[in-house]
Design an enzyme around this catalytic site. Structure first.
Site, PDB file in Angstrom:
ATOM      1  N   TYR A 187      -4.102  10.577  -3.106  1.00 58.74           N
ATOM      2  CA  TYR A 187      -4.525  11.600  -2.154  1.00 58.74           C
ATOM      3  C   TYR A 187      -3.422  12.653  -2.002  1.00 58.74           C
ATOM      4  CZ  TYR A 187      -8.265   8.278  -1.506  1.00 58.74           C
ATOM      5  OH  TYR A 187      -9.316   7.421  -1.746  1.00 58.74           O
ATOM      6  N   ARG A 234       1.977   5.045   4.247  1.00 61.30           N
ATOM      7  CA  ARG A 234       1.567   4.144   3.164  1.00 61.30           C
ATOM      8  C   ARG A 234       1.821   4.842   1.832  1.00 61.30           C
ATOM      9  NH1 ARG A 234      -4.225   1.240   1.511  1.00 61.30           N
ATOM     10  NH2 ARG A 234      -3.430  -0.868   1.796  1.00 61.30           N
ATOM     11  N   ARG A 324     -10.379  -6.880   2.062  1.00 61.85           N
ATOM     12  CA  ARG A 324     -11.710  -7.471   1.903  1.00 61.85           C
ATOM     13  C   ARG A 324     -11.848  -8.841   2.570  1.00 61.85           C
ATOM     14  NH1 ARG A 324     -14.829  -5.215  -3.176  1.00 61.85           N
ATOM     15  NH2 ARG A 324     -14.003  -3.095  -3.168  1.00 61.85           N
TER      16      ARG A 324
END
Length: 371
Positions: A187, A234, A324
Protein backbone atom coordinates in the site's frame (compact mmCIF):
# COMPACT_ATOMS: atom_id res chain seq x y z
CA UNK A 1 16.43 -17.67 25.16
CA UNK A 2 14.01 -16.40 27.81
CA UNK A 3 11.21 -18.16 29.67
CA UNK A 4 8.59 -15.83 28.15
CA UNK A 5 5.88 -17.40 26.04
CA UNK A 6 2.45 -16.66 24.56
CA UNK A 7 0.76 -16.79 27.95
CA UNK A 8 3.29 -14.80 29.96
CA UNK A 9 1.84 -11.45 31.14
CA UNK A 10 3.20 -8.29 29.53
CA UNK A 11 3.05 -4.57 30.24
CA UNK A 12 1.53 -2.87 27.20
CA UNK A 13 -0.18 0.47 26.61
CA UNK A 14 -0.23 1.20 30.33
CA UNK A 15 -1.91 -2.09 31.18
CA UNK A 16 -0.80 -5.52 32.35
CA UNK A 17 -2.00 -8.04 29.76
CA UNK A 18 -2.53 -11.65 30.82
CA UNK A 19 -1.31 -13.03 27.50
CA UNK A 20 0.18 -12.01 24.14
CA UNK A 21 -2.44 -13.14 21.61
CA UNK A 22 -3.42 -10.16 19.43
CA UNK A 23 -6.13 -9.88 16.80
CA UNK A 24 -4.51 -9.10 13.45
CA UNK A 25 -6.12 -6.54 11.13
CA UNK A 26 -8.32 -8.31 8.58
CA UNK A 27 -10.47 -6.74 5.90
CA UNK A 28 -14.04 -8.02 6.32
CA UNK A 29 -15.88 -5.47 4.09
CA UNK A 30 -19.03 -5.05 6.17
CA UNK A 31 -19.37 -1.30 6.65
CA UNK A 32 -22.73 0.37 6.02
CA UNK A 33 -23.29 1.59 2.45
CA UNK A 34 -23.28 4.16 1.08
CA UNK A 35 -20.79 6.01 3.23
CA UNK A 36 -18.31 3.32 4.35
CA UNK A 37 -19.61 3.76 7.92
CA UNK A 38 -18.96 1.31 10.79
CA UNK A 39 -22.09 -0.10 12.42
CA UNK A 40 -23.53 -2.09 15.32
CA UNK A 41 -22.68 -5.40 13.64
CA UNK A 42 -19.03 -4.36 13.46
CA UNK A 43 -19.23 -3.50 17.15
CA UNK A 44 -20.51 -7.00 18.00
CA UNK A 45 -17.76 -8.60 15.93
CA UNK A 46 -14.95 -6.78 17.71
CA UNK A 47 -16.54 -7.06 21.17
CA UNK A 48 -16.73 -10.84 20.71
CA UNK A 49 -12.94 -10.80 20.26
CA UNK A 50 -12.13 -8.39 23.11
CA UNK A 51 -10.24 -11.09 25.00
CA UNK A 52 -7.36 -10.41 22.59
CA UNK A 53 -4.36 -8.77 24.22
CA UNK A 54 -4.74 -6.10 21.54
CA UNK A 55 -7.27 -5.67 18.74
CA UNK A 56 -6.01 -4.04 15.56
CA UNK A 57 -9.00 -3.20 13.40
CA UNK A 58 -9.43 -3.83 9.72
CA UNK A 59 -7.63 -1.31 7.52
CA UNK A 60 -9.57 1.96 7.41
CA UNK A 61 -9.17 4.58 4.70
CA UNK A 62 -8.05 8.02 5.84
CA UNK A 63 -9.79 9.74 2.89
CA UNK A 64 -11.95 8.85 -0.12
CA UNK A 65 -8.76 8.83 -2.19
CA UNK A 66 -7.31 6.17 0.12
CA UNK A 67 -9.98 3.58 -0.67
CA UNK A 68 -9.18 0.47 -2.69
CA UNK A 69 -11.69 -2.24 -1.73
CA UNK A 70 -15.47 -2.34 -1.64
CA UNK A 71 -17.31 -1.88 1.67
CA UNK A 72 -14.19 -1.02 3.71
CA UNK A 73 -14.72 1.58 6.46
CA UNK A 74 -13.42 5.14 6.61
CA UNK A 75 -12.38 7.58 9.34
CA UNK A 76 -12.70 10.92 7.56
CA UNK A 77 -16.15 12.23 8.53
CA UNK A 78 -18.39 12.63 11.56
CA UNK A 79 -20.69 9.71 10.66
CA UNK A 80 -17.72 7.33 10.50
CA UNK A 81 -16.40 8.61 13.82
CA UNK A 82 -19.81 7.95 15.39
CA UNK A 83 -19.86 4.46 13.88
CA UNK A 84 -16.43 3.66 15.24
CA UNK A 85 -17.51 4.95 18.66
CA UNK A 86 -19.99 2.05 18.75
CA UNK A 87 -17.05 -0.30 18.24
CA UNK A 88 -14.70 1.20 20.83
CA UNK A 89 -17.44 1.46 23.45
CA UNK A 90 -18.35 -2.21 22.93
CA UNK A 91 -14.72 -3.37 23.12
CA UNK A 92 -13.92 -1.27 26.18
CA UNK A 93 -17.06 -2.57 27.92
CA UNK A 94 -15.54 -6.04 27.56
CA UNK A 95 -12.16 -4.87 28.91
CA UNK A 96 -10.37 -4.83 25.55
CA UNK A 97 -7.72 -2.58 24.00
CA UNK A 98 -8.22 -1.49 20.40
CA UNK A 99 -6.07 0.35 17.84
CA UNK A 100 -7.44 1.60 14.52
CA UNK A 101 -5.38 0.71 11.45
CA UNK A 102 -5.02 3.76 9.19
CA UNK A 103 -4.86 3.05 5.46
CA UNK A 104 -4.13 4.71 2.16
CA UNK A 105 -3.98 2.05 -0.55
CA UNK A 106 -2.19 4.17 -3.15
CA UNK A 107 -2.09 2.30 -6.44
CA UNK A 108 -3.89 -0.77 -5.03
CA UNK A 109 -7.25 0.58 -6.17
CA UNK A 110 -9.56 1.04 -9.13
CA UNK A 111 -11.09 4.03 -10.97
CA UNK A 112 -14.59 2.88 -9.98
CA UNK A 113 -13.83 4.07 -6.43
CA UNK A 114 -12.72 7.50 -7.61
CA UNK A 115 -15.32 8.71 -10.10
CA UNK A 116 -13.31 7.29 -12.98
CA UNK A 117 -10.01 8.90 -11.95
CA UNK A 118 -6.87 6.80 -11.75
CA UNK A 119 -5.55 5.64 -8.39
CA UNK A 120 -2.49 7.50 -7.13
CA UNK A 121 1.03 6.32 -6.34
CA UNK A 122 4.58 7.59 -5.91
CA UNK A 123 5.19 6.88 -9.61
CA UNK A 124 3.14 5.93 -12.67
CA UNK A 125 4.49 2.39 -13.00
CA UNK A 126 2.50 -0.61 -14.30
CA UNK A 127 2.32 -3.51 -11.84
CA UNK A 128 0.43 -6.73 -11.18
CA UNK A 129 -2.11 -6.34 -8.41
CA UNK A 130 -5.77 -7.02 -7.74
CA UNK A 131 -8.39 -5.63 -5.38
CA UNK A 132 -11.82 -6.88 -4.29
CA UNK A 133 -14.63 -4.90 -5.88
CA UNK A 134 -18.38 -5.38 -5.84
CA UNK A 135 -20.20 -5.00 -9.14
CA UNK A 136 -22.99 -2.48 -8.43
CA UNK A 137 -25.22 -4.09 -11.05
CA UNK A 138 -25.08 -7.60 -9.58
CA UNK A 139 -23.93 -7.04 -6.01
CA UNK A 140 -21.30 -9.75 -6.51
CA UNK A 141 -17.71 -9.16 -5.44
CA UNK A 142 -14.66 -10.32 -7.39
CA UNK A 143 -10.94 -9.69 -7.64
CA UNK A 144 -10.17 -7.19 -10.42
CA UNK A 145 -6.90 -5.89 -11.87
CA UNK A 146 -5.49 -2.53 -10.82
CA UNK A 147 -4.59 -0.10 -13.64
CA UNK A 148 -1.34 1.83 -14.00
CA UNK A 149 -1.69 4.67 -11.46
CA UNK A 150 -0.87 8.36 -11.83
CA UNK A 151 1.99 9.90 -9.90
CA UNK A 152 1.23 12.15 -6.96
CA UNK A 153 2.50 15.71 -7.02
CA UNK A 154 4.72 16.86 -4.19
CA UNK A 155 1.90 19.00 -2.83
CA UNK A 156 -0.46 16.00 -2.90
CA UNK A 157 2.01 13.90 -0.91
CA UNK A 158 2.09 16.59 1.77
CA UNK A 159 -1.71 16.67 1.83
CA UNK A 160 -1.83 12.93 2.45
CA UNK A 161 0.46 13.40 5.45
CA UNK A 162 -2.12 15.88 6.74
CA UNK A 163 -4.90 13.37 6.01
CA UNK A 164 -3.11 10.83 8.23
CA UNK A 165 -2.85 13.39 11.02
CA UNK A 166 -6.54 14.26 10.84
CA UNK A 167 -7.48 10.57 10.73
CA UNK A 168 -5.50 9.99 13.92
CA UNK A 169 -7.33 12.88 15.58
CA UNK A 170 -10.67 11.40 14.57
CA UNK A 171 -9.60 7.97 15.83
CA UNK A 172 -9.02 9.45 19.26
CA UNK A 173 -12.39 11.21 19.07
CA UNK A 174 -13.91 7.81 18.29
CA UNK A 175 -12.38 6.35 21.46
CA UNK A 176 -9.51 4.29 20.08
CA UNK A 177 -6.56 3.57 22.36
CA UNK A 178 -4.19 4.31 19.49
CA UNK A 179 -3.62 3.91 15.78
CA UNK A 180 -1.53 1.57 13.65
CA UNK A 181 -0.35 2.98 10.33
CA UNK A 182 -0.61 0.44 7.52
CA UNK A 183 2.86 0.61 6.01
CA UNK A 184 2.84 -2.94 4.64
CA UNK A 185 1.53 -5.20 1.87
CA UNK A 186 2.18 -2.93 -1.09
CA UNK A 187 0.00 0.00 0.00
CA UNK A 188 0.99 3.66 -0.24
CA UNK A 189 3.66 3.95 2.47
CA UNK A 190 5.20 0.67 1.31
CA UNK A 191 5.14 1.99 -2.27
CA UNK A 192 7.22 4.98 -1.22
CA UNK A 193 9.81 2.76 0.49
CA UNK A 194 10.67 0.60 -2.54
CA UNK A 195 12.73 1.39 -5.62
CA UNK A 196 10.43 -0.80 -7.69
CA UNK A 197 7.42 1.43 -7.03
CA UNK A 198 9.06 4.77 -6.21
CA UNK A 199 11.03 6.38 -9.03
CA UNK A 200 10.40 10.01 -8.07
CA UNK A 201 12.93 12.80 -8.55
CA UNK A 202 11.70 15.09 -5.75
CA UNK A 203 12.47 14.90 -2.02
CA UNK A 204 10.32 11.77 -1.69
CA UNK A 205 12.28 9.60 -4.12
CA UNK A 206 15.74 8.42 -5.11
CA UNK A 207 17.94 7.95 -2.04
CA UNK A 208 17.00 5.72 0.86
CA UNK A 209 16.61 8.80 3.03
CA UNK A 210 14.17 10.33 0.55
CA UNK A 211 12.16 7.12 0.17
CA UNK A 212 11.79 7.04 3.97
CA UNK A 213 10.68 10.67 4.13
CA UNK A 214 6.96 9.98 3.66
CA UNK A 215 6.91 7.34 6.42
CA UNK A 216 8.80 9.66 8.79
CA UNK A 217 6.49 12.59 8.08
CA UNK A 218 3.37 10.47 8.62
CA UNK A 219 4.65 9.10 11.94
CA UNK A 220 5.76 12.55 13.08
CA UNK A 221 2.38 14.04 12.17
CA UNK A 222 0.41 11.36 14.01
CA UNK A 223 2.68 11.30 17.06
CA UNK A 224 2.47 15.07 17.24
CA UNK A 225 -1.32 14.86 17.16
CA UNK A 226 -2.08 11.98 19.57
CA UNK A 227 1.26 11.06 21.15
CA UNK A 228 3.96 8.60 20.15
CA UNK A 229 2.72 6.17 22.82
CA UNK A 230 -0.53 5.84 20.83
CA UNK A 231 1.20 5.55 17.44
CA UNK A 232 2.32 2.30 15.78
CA UNK A 233 3.07 0.98 12.31
CA UNK A 234 2.88 -2.28 10.37
CA UNK A 235 5.65 -3.16 7.90
CA UNK A 236 6.26 -6.12 5.54
CA UNK A 237 10.02 -6.48 4.99
CA UNK A 238 9.96 -9.62 2.85
CA UNK A 239 6.98 -8.83 0.60
CA UNK A 240 7.70 -9.43 -3.08
CA UNK A 241 4.17 -9.66 -4.56
CA UNK A 242 2.36 -6.71 -6.17
CA UNK A 243 5.54 -5.48 -7.85
CA UNK A 244 7.30 -4.91 -4.52
CA UNK A 245 10.50 -6.99 -4.89
CA UNK A 246 12.90 -4.15 -4.03
CA UNK A 247 16.61 -5.05 -3.68
CA UNK A 248 17.13 -2.30 -1.09
CA UNK A 249 14.12 -2.97 1.11
CA UNK A 250 15.79 -4.74 4.06
CA UNK A 251 18.35 -1.96 4.72
CA UNK A 252 15.51 0.53 4.24
CA UNK A 253 13.39 -1.27 6.83
CA UNK A 254 16.27 -1.33 9.30
CA UNK A 255 16.72 2.43 8.91
CA UNK A 256 12.99 2.82 9.45
CA UNK A 257 13.26 0.80 12.67
CA UNK A 258 16.03 3.08 13.93
CA UNK A 259 13.83 6.12 13.31
CA UNK A 260 10.78 4.48 14.92
CA UNK A 261 12.82 3.61 18.01
CA UNK A 262 14.01 7.20 18.31
CA UNK A 263 10.42 8.41 17.99
CA UNK A 264 9.30 6.14 20.86
CA UNK A 265 6.24 4.66 19.14
CA UNK A 266 3.99 2.14 20.88
CA UNK A 267 4.98 -0.89 18.84
CA UNK A 268 6.24 -2.19 15.50
CA UNK A 269 4.06 -4.78 13.74
CA UNK A 270 5.89 -7.06 11.30
CA UNK A 271 3.78 -9.06 8.86
CA UNK A 272 5.41 -12.16 7.43
CA UNK A 273 4.57 -13.35 3.94
CA UNK A 274 2.56 -16.52 4.53
CA UNK A 275 1.91 -18.07 1.12
CA UNK A 276 3.55 -21.38 0.21
CA UNK A 277 6.55 -20.09 -1.79
CA UNK A 278 7.01 -16.82 0.12
CA UNK A 279 10.52 -15.58 0.94
CA UNK A 280 11.77 -16.73 4.32
CA UNK A 281 11.58 -14.22 7.17
CA UNK A 282 15.14 -14.86 8.26
CA UNK A 283 16.35 -15.17 11.82
CA UNK A 284 19.24 -12.85 10.96
CA UNK A 285 16.77 -10.10 10.06
CA UNK A 286 14.80 -10.75 13.26
CA UNK A 287 18.01 -10.17 15.24
CA UNK A 288 18.91 -7.07 13.25
CA UNK A 289 15.56 -5.37 13.64
CA UNK A 290 15.32 -6.27 17.35
CA UNK A 291 18.73 -4.68 17.89
CA UNK A 292 17.35 -1.44 16.45
CA UNK A 293 13.86 -1.50 17.96
CA UNK A 294 13.49 -2.35 21.66
CA UNK A 295 9.85 -1.32 22.10
CA UNK A 296 7.22 -4.09 21.68
CA UNK A 297 7.30 -5.98 18.39
CA UNK A 298 4.20 -7.79 17.12
CA UNK A 299 4.55 -10.47 14.45
CA UNK A 300 1.88 -12.05 12.26
CA UNK A 301 1.84 -14.77 9.62
CA UNK A 302 0.50 -18.33 9.98
CA UNK A 303 1.63 -18.74 13.59
CA UNK A 304 0.62 -21.58 15.88
CA UNK A 305 1.31 -21.85 19.60
CA UNK A 306 4.67 -23.59 19.18
CA UNK A 307 6.00 -21.04 16.69
CA UNK A 308 4.61 -18.18 18.78
CA UNK A 309 6.35 -19.50 21.89
CA UNK A 310 9.59 -19.79 19.94
CA UNK A 311 9.56 -16.24 18.55
CA UNK A 312 8.65 -14.77 21.95
CA UNK A 313 11.11 -16.98 23.80
CA UNK A 314 13.93 -15.91 21.50
CA UNK A 315 13.11 -12.29 22.22
CA UNK A 316 12.32 -11.51 18.58
CA UNK A 317 8.72 -10.52 19.35
CA UNK A 318 6.53 -9.60 22.30
CA UNK A 319 3.04 -10.35 20.93
CA UNK A 320 1.78 -12.54 18.12
CA UNK A 321 -1.20 -11.51 15.98
CA UNK A 322 -3.62 -14.11 14.65
CA UNK A 323 -5.97 -13.42 11.75
CA UNK A 324 -8.02 -16.21 10.23
CA UNK A 325 -8.02 -18.39 13.37
CA UNK A 326 -9.48 -15.43 15.28
CA UNK A 327 -12.27 -15.04 12.69
CA UNK A 328 -13.68 -18.51 13.32
CA UNK A 329 -12.77 -18.60 17.02
CA UNK A 330 -13.84 -15.40 18.79
CA UNK A 331 -12.45 -16.79 22.05
CA UNK A 332 -9.12 -17.76 20.48
CA UNK A 333 -6.89 -16.91 23.48
CA UNK A 334 -8.85 -19.30 25.72
CA UNK A 335 -8.86 -22.01 23.07
CA UNK A 336 -5.09 -21.76 22.59
CA UNK A 337 -4.40 -21.61 26.33
CA UNK A 338 -6.55 -24.68 27.05
CA UNK A 339 -5.76 -26.60 23.85
CA UNK A 340 -9.43 -26.64 22.92
CA UNK A 341 -10.35 -27.55 19.33
CA UNK A 342 -10.37 -24.74 16.77
CA UNK A 343 -13.40 -24.14 14.57
CA UNK A 344 -12.92 -24.07 10.80
CA UNK A 345 -13.17 -20.83 8.86
CA UNK A 346 -15.70 -20.48 6.04
CA UNK A 347 -13.63 -18.65 3.38
CA UNK A 348 -16.72 -17.85 1.29
CA UNK A 349 -17.90 -15.40 3.97
CA UNK A 350 -14.65 -13.52 4.55
CA UNK A 351 -15.49 -10.46 2.44
CA UNK A 352 -18.84 -8.71 2.43
CA UNK A 353 -22.21 -10.13 3.34
CA UNK A 354 -24.10 -10.08 6.61
CA UNK A 355 -23.62 -11.62 10.06
CA UNK A 356 -23.14 -15.11 8.61
CA UNK A 357 -19.46 -15.95 8.88
CA UNK A 358 -18.94 -12.71 10.82
CA UNK A 359 -20.63 -12.60 14.22
CA UNK A 360 -22.20 -16.08 14.28
CA UNK A 361 -19.09 -18.14 15.15
CA UNK A 362 -19.75 -19.38 18.72
CA UNK A 363 -17.35 -19.44 21.63
CA UNK A 364 -16.10 -22.87 22.67
CA UNK A 365 -18.23 -25.14 24.81
CA UNK A 366 -18.80 -28.85 25.16
CA UNK A 367 -22.03 -28.36 23.24
CA UNK A 368 -20.33 -26.71 20.25
CA UNK A 369 -17.73 -29.49 20.24
CA UNK A 370 -20.43 -32.14 20.14
CA UNK A 371 -22.36 -30.26 17.45
Amino acid sequence: MSTRHLFTPIEFNGRTLAHRVALAPMTRARSTQPGDTPNATNARYYAQRASAALIVTEATQISPQGKGYSFTPGIYNDEQVAGWRLVTDAVHAEGGTIFLQLWHVGRMSHPDFHGGALPVAPSAIPFEGQIWKVDPATGVGAMVDCPTPRALTTAEVRQIVEDFRLAARRAREAGFDGVEVHGANGYLIDQFLRTTSNQRDDEYGGSRENRLRFLREVIDAIAGEIGAERTAIRLAPFLTARGMACPDILPTMLEAATFLQSRGIAYLHLVEADWDDAPEFTEAFRRDIRARFTQPIIVAGSYDVAKANWVIGQGYADLVAFGRPFVANPDLPARLANDWPLAELDPATLFGGDERGYTDYPAWSEETLEA
